[in-house]
Write a protein that holds these residues in place. Structure first.
Motif, PDB file in Angstrom:
ATOM      1  N   ARG A   1       7.134  -4.959  50.164  1.00 22.24           N
ATOM      2  CA  ARG A   1       8.274  -4.652  49.298  1.00 22.24           C
ATOM      3  C   ARG A   1       9.526  -5.378  49.780  1.00 22.24           C
ATOM      4  O   ARG A   1      10.274  -5.941  48.998  1.00 22.24           O
TER       5      ARG A   1
ATOM      6  N   MET B   1       8.730  11.593  45.688  1.00 23.09           N
ATOM      7  CA  MET B   1       9.358  12.601  44.826  1.00 23.09           C
ATOM      8  C   MET B   1       9.819  11.967  43.511  1.00 23.09           C
ATOM      9  O   MET B   1       9.658  12.573  42.442  1.00 23.09           O
ATOM     10  N   ASN B   2      10.382  10.750  43.584  1.00 20.68           N
ATOM     11  CA  ASN B   2      10.798  10.060  42.356  1.00 20.68           C
ATOM     12  C   ASN B   2       9.615   9.916  41.404  1.00 20.68           C
ATOM     13  O   ASN B   2       9.742  10.114  40.198  1.00 20.68           O
ATOM     14  N   ARG B   3       8.473   9.570  41.974  1.00 20.57           N
ATOM     15  CA  ARG B   3       7.249   9.392  41.177  1.00 20.57           C
ATOM     16  C   ARG B   3       6.842  10.721  40.540  1.00 20.57           C
ATOM     17  O   ARG B   3       6.550  10.796  39.349  1.00 20.57           O
TER      18      ARG B   3
ATOM     19  N   VAL C   1      11.702   7.605  54.314  1.00 27.18           N
ATOM     20  CA  VAL C   1      12.165   7.594  52.919  1.00 27.18           C
ATOM     21  C   VAL C   1      11.022   7.393  51.924  1.00 27.18           C
ATOM     22  O   VAL C   1      11.239   7.512  50.723  1.00 27.18           O
ATOM     23  N   GLN C   2       9.814   7.107  52.395  1.00 30.75           N
ATOM     24  CA  GLN C   2       8.678   7.008  51.480  1.00 30.75           C
ATOM     25  C   GLN C   2       8.490   8.322  50.729  1.00 30.75           C
ATOM     26  O   GLN C   2       8.008   8.334  49.599  1.00 30.75           O
TER      27      GLN C   2
ATOM     28  N   ILE D   1      10.863  10.054  49.563  1.00 30.17           N
ATOM     29  CA  ILE D   1      11.796  10.011  48.425  1.00 30.17           C
ATOM     30  C   ILE D   1      11.135   9.271  47.259  1.00 30.17           C
ATOM     31  O   ILE D   1      11.203   9.722  46.108  1.00 30.17           O
ATOM     32  N   ALA D   2      10.464   8.162  47.560  1.00 27.26           N
ATOM     33  CA  ALA D   2       9.757   7.421  46.513  1.00 27.26           C
ATOM     34  C   ALA D   2       8.697   8.325  45.879  1.00 27.26           C
ATOM     35  O   ALA D   2       8.501   8.341  44.664  1.00 27.26           O
TER      36      ALA D   2
ATOM     37  N   ALA E   1       5.841   3.207  46.169  1.00 27.87           N
ATOM     38  CA  ALA E   1       5.810   3.124  47.626  1.00 27.87           C
ATOM     39  C   ALA E   1       4.439   3.497  48.143  1.00 27.87           C
ATOM     40  O   ALA E   1       3.830   4.452  47.680  1.00 27.87           O
TER      41      ALA E   1
ATOM     42  N   GLN F   1      11.629   1.756  45.247  1.00 24.03           N
ATOM     43  CA  GLN F   1      11.803   3.101  45.775  1.00 24.03           C
ATOM     44  C   GLN F   1      12.087   4.084  44.629  1.00 24.03           C
ATOM     45  O   GLN F   1      11.479   5.137  44.538  1.00 24.03           O
ATOM     46  N   THR F   2      13.012   3.699  43.745  1.00 21.55           N
ATOM     47  CA  THR F   2      13.405   4.561  42.635  1.00 21.55           C
ATOM     48  C   THR F   2      12.238   4.833  41.691  1.00 21.55           C
ATOM     49  O   THR F   2      12.081   5.941  41.182  1.00 21.55           O
ATOM     50  N   LEU F   3      11.415   3.805  41.445  1.00 23.33           N
ATOM     51  CA  LEU F   3      10.293   3.980  40.525  1.00 23.33           C
ATOM     52  C   LEU F   3       9.069   4.555  41.225  1.00 23.33           C
ATOM     53  O   LEU F   3       8.006   4.700  40.616  1.00 23.33           O
ATOM     54  N   GLY F   4       9.216   4.876  42.506  1.00 25.18           N
ATOM     55  CA  GLY F   4       8.114   5.515  43.228  1.00 25.18           C
ATOM     56  C   GLY F   4       6.981   4.573  43.580  1.00 25.18           C
ATOM     57  O   GLY F   4       5.855   5.003  43.789  1.00 25.18           O
TER      58      GLY F   4
ATOM     59  N   ILE G   1      18.206  11.450  39.404  1.00 26.20           N
ATOM     60  CA  ILE G   1      17.013  10.606  39.501  1.00 26.20           C
ATOM     61  C   ILE G   1      16.790   9.870  38.185  1.00 26.20           C
ATOM     62  O   ILE G   1      16.492   8.676  38.163  1.00 26.20           O
TER      63      ILE G   1
END
Ligand code: HEM
Ligand code: FES
Lengths: 266, 238
Positions: free
Chosen positions: B190, A244-246, A238-239, A241-242, B182, B177-180, B12
């Motif tokens: 985390r 892509m969000n970024r 799922v990293q 996904i993070a 990672a 995760q949502t704010l990227g 998103i």
């Protein structure tokens, strides 16, 4: 097929049967006796279908192609798990030794509005193709191909891109997600191009277009349950996904500036 | 303008709204808990702290507005995304088997709605005093002590704080995760940070009603004679 340790299983199957997209569908119970533990899950279904054919009944429809875990065509929800109980395994690579004699196995299709059931266990996954068509590519001018080593790629980026590119587009992530979200699939596709030099020119427009298409196709949103990662036969984390969000956040914030710049240089 | 519309219309983008407003609320909850820890420093400390906050009304109301806006935006994004998610999976599976999701992640809506109800009650209880049997404007310490002497009220606070713990245990990780935010290097961090923050906030906040019920935190001296009153008040309510 019946070589190996020669053990056989007597199983009960609870299978989703649905004549067509409009049919409400229902579960039907089948007896599957004398199943070799060496068979794959799909071979077990082949045996059940042969017996149904002999009785003049309609065989169970399911998708498959390579049966080698590389094409992404197969996909059944087996006892509540997409691709069954084993991790990092496609349905075609799942073997019957993962089950016990006397087990009842419930087999269901991928469940998502964006993946309508066509018949029995076969769903329409063309929504994935449309997401790819919306931006999951790189545009290249025609002409001679460049020397492969002309563009340096950091080892780290190459490896990450390869991890993402392992996605076979089977849709298990959508099937596993309680929200039927396609975020892991789209993230893998966005990342495997976005990590490489060739993917940079379209990096921002790619993620913007692919996310818009993903939403338009009716997939759900990510609530970070991580069920997708657990179901992925290629263990894509799922990293991505993070990541892509970024990318999406960056592309959205700087969208206007890019256009202004392009105008300036004209 | 078009870009903003596309962003806030996307799943998103709405998730980012959820994460940013969640972060603001989380920051508030942390500071709020830390501020209330002063109750252990003697019966005058909380009253002084309250006075200090009221000295800058523009700042106080500014902060309240940001918090209210955040809470409303958080709930708006929740409702919008819940609709999207329910539409995306109208037919469920006969057999549900979970592997990596946990109780906290699957109860975000339930713990969130409980928190929403709690926030309304909490404001009516210790800010406006509307539902407080012996509320005295500015007597922060005594309002606090008399408020928690009612076991039912304390019980609700404790349940709400356990919900907050679950909500933050998943929410803080989910937010990164949502704010990227990672990176493989910090992945364990985390999870550890989310767990630690949730634990600190829950432990601190639950200690308040427990300390009052256990008689560790007592009313301020001049009104000690009234200390029996809340017991009567609760028996009337029951
Ligand atoms: C003190 C109040 C609250 C705090 C500190 C808080 C904090 C958070 C945080 C940090 C997130 C993570 C955002 C993300 O996933 O990216 C979150 C998510 C969420 N919150 Fe809240 N929240 C609060 C109140 C509420 C309320 C009142 C509701 C509902 C009525 C709610 C429902 C949700 C839901 C549904 C999610 C998404 C769950 C998920 O990501 O799986 N929250 N919250
Ligand atoms: S049939 Fe090709 S991956 Fe299973």
């Amino acid at each position: 097929m019946s070589s190996g340790n020669g053990k056989t299983l007597n199983l009960t199957l609870e299978v989703w049967r649905q004549k067509g997209p409009k049919d409400p569908g229902k579960f039907v119970t089948y007896d599957a006796h004398g199943i070799s533990t060496d068979m794959s899950f799909l071979e077990m279904l082949d045996v059940v279908n042969e017996r149904l054919n002999e009785k003049g009944e309609e065989p169970i429809a399911f998708d498959h192609d390579c049966r080698e875990g590389i094409c992404g065509m197969c996909g059944l929800v087996i006892n509540g798990r997409p691709h069954g109980p084993r991790g990092a395994t496609t349905t075609c690579q799942l073997h019957m030794r993962s089950f016990k004699d006397g087990d009842t196995i419930t087999i269901e299709p991928w469940r998502a509005t964006a993946f309508p059931v066509l018949r029995d266990l076969v769903v329409d996954r063309s929504a994935f193709d449309r997401i790819i068509a919306s931006g999951g590519f790189i545009s290249v001018s025609t002409g001679n191909a460049q020397d492969a080593n002309a563009i340096p790629v950091p080892k780290e980026a190459a490896e990450l891109a390869m991890d993402a590119a392992a996605c076979i587009g089977c849709g298990a992530c959508v099937a596993a997600c309680p929200n039927a979200s396609a975020m892991l699939f789209v993230a893998a596709k966005v990342s495997h191009l976005g990590l490489l030099p060739q993917g940079q020119p379209e990096r921002e427009s790619r993620v913007t277009k692919m996310v818009a298409k993903m939403d338009a196709e009716g997939f759900g949103s990510c609530t970070n349950h991580r069920e997708c990662e657990a179901a992925c036969p290629k263990e894509i984390p799922v990293q991505f996904i993070a990541r892509m969000n970024r990318d999406y956040l960056k592309a959205s914030i700087f969208a206007g500036r890019r256009e202004a710049r392009a105008g300036d240089s004209a | 303008m078009n870009a903003a519309k596309a962003f806030f219309g996307s799943t998103i983008g709405q998730k980012v709204v959820m994460a940013v407003t969640g972060l603001i609320l989380f920051g508030f909850v942390l500071v709020h808990m830390a501020g209330n820890l002063q109750v252990y420093a003697g019966p005058t400390k909380l009253d002084e702290y309250g006075e200090l906050l009221r000295k800058a009304p523009a700042l106080l109301w500014g902060a309240r507005l940001v918090l209210l806006g955040s809470a409303l935006a958080h709930v708006w994004a929740m409702l919008s995304l819940t609709k999207v998610n329910m539409d995306a999976r109208p037919t469920g599976y006969r057999v549900e088997t979970y592997k990596k999701s946990d109780y906290a992640s699957r109860t975000m809506r339930l713990t969130g709605i409980t928190l929403g109800a709690f926030i309304v009650f909490h404001i009516l209880h210790l800010t406006t005093g509307t539902v407080h049997p012996q509320f005295v404007e500015g007597a922060v310490h005594n309002n606090f002590v008399f408020g928690f002497q009612a076991p039912l009220v304390s019980g609700f606070y404790i349940v709400a704080m356990l919900c907050l713990g679950l909500h933050l245990y998943h929410g803080v990780w989910s937010m990164t995760q949502t704010l990227g935010l990672a990176h493989p290097k910090y992945d364990l961090l985390r999870h550890a940070a989310a767990t630690a923050f949730a634990a600190i906030i829950v432990a601190g906040n639950i200690s308040f009603p427990v300390a009052v019920l256990a008689g560790i935190v007592k009313p301020a001296a001049p009104v000690i004679a009234q200390a029996t009153a809340p017991a009567d008040a609760t028996s009337v309510r029951e």
